[in-house]
Design a protein around this motif. Structure first.
Motif, PDB file in Angstrom:
ATOM      1  N   PRO A 276       0.790  -1.236   0.000  1.00  0.00           N
ATOM      2  CA  PRO A 276       0.000   0.000   0.000  1.00  0.00           C
ATOM      3  C   PRO A 276       0.820   1.282   0.000  1.00  0.00           C
ATOM      4  O   PRO A 276       0.285   2.347  -0.312  1.00  0.00           O
ATOM      5  CB  PRO A 276      -0.849  -0.106   1.276  1.00  0.00           C
ATOM      6  CG  PRO A 276      -0.170  -1.127   2.121  1.00  0.00           C
ATOM      7  CD  PRO A 276       0.557  -2.061   1.206  1.00  0.00           C
ATOM      8  N   LYS A 309       0.065  12.049  15.207  1.00  0.00           N
ATOM      9  CA  LYS A 309       1.198  11.115  15.220  1.00  0.00           C
ATOM     10  C   LYS A 309       0.894   9.831  15.994  1.00  0.00           C
ATOM     11  O   LYS A 309       1.611   8.844  15.878  1.00  0.00           O
ATOM     12  CB  LYS A 309       2.443  11.794  15.807  1.00  0.00           C
ATOM     13  CG  LYS A 309       3.025  12.855  14.890  1.00  0.00           C
ATOM     14  CD  LYS A 309       3.680  12.222  13.664  1.00  0.00           C
ATOM     15  CE  LYS A 309       3.944  13.239  12.589  1.00  0.00           C
ATOM     16  NZ  LYS A 309       4.036  12.688  11.240  1.00  0.00           N
ATOM     17  N   GLY A 317      -2.508   8.249  -1.110  1.00  0.00           N
ATOM     18  CA  GLY A 317      -2.493   9.036  -2.342  1.00  0.00           C
ATOM     19  C   GLY A 317      -1.853  10.400  -2.154  1.00  0.00           C
ATOM     20  O   GLY A 317      -1.850  11.218  -3.072  1.00  0.00           O
ATOM     21  N   VAL A 376       0.252  10.119  -8.026  1.00  0.00           N
ATOM     22  CA  VAL A 376      -0.393   9.493  -9.194  1.00  0.00           C
ATOM     23  C   VAL A 376      -1.584   8.620  -8.792  1.00  0.00           C
ATOM     24  O   VAL A 376      -2.515   8.432  -9.571  1.00  0.00           O
ATOM     25  CB  VAL A 376       0.658   8.674  -9.987  1.00  0.00           C
ATOM     26  CG1 VAL A 376       1.128   7.462  -9.205  1.00  0.00           C
ATOM     27  CG2 VAL A 376       0.163   8.271 -11.354  1.00  0.00           C
TER      28      VAL A 376
END
Ligand code: CMC
Length: 441
Positions: A276, A309, A317, A376
């Motif tokens: 991922p 955090k 993405g 992307v």
């Protein structure tokens, strides 16, 4: 403890540049190499032999693993070039096969070179009937990335000639055409198998139309392939076609450096892409957007989670190891996404969520300070969904696009006779100690 002075200074001489490193009262001159776009690197290949030192760079954040003539990217300026041609011009004007030829063979093809390359790829696009037995062994729930990688590995069983490390150019070209031809068929059959539909054999349509046909043709209904969809697919494949030394490409190169076959090297690259943090992000993005939608569409809540955090949540993405300004591919994809959704009349609520998140992130100090921009993968999943693809197939689409890049990088490595990849380490484990018998532990 030894006195330690570590400093690097660059010097220019008439003939060459070098960096000087001082350590423990001695100094060492290290050559500085420069690329055609002006990037400089300190060549440390003789450093250990001269000084006993190695360099340490976890995650290779500052390490040039090779000198490559395939892809140039400037993360600060948001530039991406394949063999000197800008991604914007290629995405606007070229076909995916043309770009594949450019990446693999170094120049844009002439008309006859392109036709010959395409014909060779299409000649090899069918799969041996015995492949069906392997597909039958997978549960229908199998993730298509696992199937893809297993099937590419299986090509070594059907074409063992590719295992010969001393291949001729002609043999390499045949293996390249086979892989380019067969990967869309392997991907489409993984999909049809997973939904219990009969497989479709490849046709003589163009590369993108043929893939869509193999994916979506069903015996009980005609398939009209929309030119808007073909164009979008062509653009997406070009945008993904290469990205220099990313995680999967580095994997392909390091596996290839042991003189493993192209099939084995690419199968390894597919597995690296699956994660991922890399290509798997396109699946993770759409799952994230769906989750936000199902949770009432509160983007602010998820922005806060991404910045916390103590929360493992990341805005999928967003962010890139190299792009610290914007990802030029994301810009092209965002426009393609608008065009496809409009042309197909698709109204996907997650597109508004995506745009909302992007707007908030672009003005948020956390994201601005860390140079985190959409990459992307941020919009590609929305297009894939509009094209009718299942979420698990998104990373497969990335792999189809990245294939010519992997091939080009593998070929460059072998053509240049690069040595086997084998990093060193700094050991931090236990120092020598005596074996403890079981009863005393
Ligand atoms: N959401 C929230 N915070 C982030 C994100 C994010 N998506 N990405 C980076 N950060 C923070 C990170 O916590 C760190 O903060 P701090 O300096 O306070 O510790 C800082 O930004 C730098 O991040 P990093 O993880 O050290 O950067 P990296 O270069 O090691 O990682 C990345 C790059 C792409 C793995 C990472 O940005 C990320 O996990 N993004 C989400 C996954 C993703 O979209 N991946 C696709 C990459 S593009 C396609 C491809 O190449 O496959």
């Amino acid at each position: 403890m030894k006195a330690c002075l570590f400093k690097i200074q660059t010097h220019k001489s008439i003939m060459s540049q070098f960096a000087e490193l001082s350590f423990d009262g001695k100094s060492y001159q290290l050559p500085v190499v420069e690329g055609t776009e002006g990037e400089k690197a300190v060549d440390i290949s003789k450093l250990r032999a001269q000084s006993g030192l190695i360099t340490l760079d976890t995650g290779y954040k500052n390490t040039g693993a090779t000198m490559s003539g395939i892809t140039f990217l400037d993360g600060e300026k948001g530039i991406l070039h394949y063999r000197g041609y800008s991604i914007e011009e290629l995405a606007e004007n070229a076909s995916f096969i043309e770009v594949a030829y450019l990446l693999i063979y170094g120049e844009l093809p002439t008309q006859s070179q392109l036709e010959a390359f395409e014909a060779r790829i299409m000649k090899h696009n069918n799969l041996h009937e015995d492949f069906k037995k392997i597909y039958d062994g997978f549960p229908s729930s199998a993730h298509p990335m696992g199937v893809l990688s297993a099937m590419v590995s299986s090509l070594t069983a059907f074409y063992p000639g590719a295992l010969n490390p001393n291949f001729t150019d002609e043999e390499a070209d045949r293996t390249i055409a086979r892989l380019m031809g067969k990967l869309p068929t392997i991907a489409a059959w993984a999909y049809t198998n997973s939904i219990g539909a009969p497989v479709n054999y490849p046709t003589d349509k163009d590369y993108c139309s043929n893939f869509l046909y193999m994916m979506f043709k069903r015996p009980n209904r005609d398939l009209k392939i929309d030119p808007v969809v073909v164009k979008a697919l062509n653009t997406l494949l070009i945008l993904h076609a290469d990205h220099e030394q990313n995680c999967s490409t580095s994997t392909v190169r390091i596996v290839g450096s042991s003189h493993a076959s192209l099939y084995s090297s690419v199968a390894a690259g597919i597995n690296a892409l699956w994660g991922p943090l890399h290509g798997g992000a396109n699946q993770a993005v759409i799952e994230m957007l769906d989750a936000i939608h199902a949770d009432g569409g509160d983007t602010k809540k998820y922005m806060a989670k991404a910045k916390d955090k103590n929360d493992p949540f990341r805005l999928m993405g967003f962010g890139h190891r190299v792009y610290k300004n914007f990802d030029p591919r994301a810009r092209i994809i965002k426009k393609a996404c608008d065009d496809v959704l409009e042309a197909l009349g698709v109204d996907d609520p997650v597109l508004d969520i995506a745009k909302g998140l992007e707007q908030e992130a672009l003005s948020d100090p956390y994201f601005k300070d860390r140079n985190l921009y959409p990459n992307v993968d941020f919009y590609s999943g929305i297009i894939y969904r509009a094209l009718g693809l299942k979420t698990e197939l998104f990373t497969v689409m990335f792999a189809l696009g990245r294939l010519p890049g992997w091939i080009a990088q593998w070929k460059e490595l072998r053509d240049n006779g690069e040595p086997i990849g084998r990093p060193r380490q700094i050991y931090t484990g236990a120092t020598p100690r005596a074996y403890v018998p079981m009863e005393k532990r």
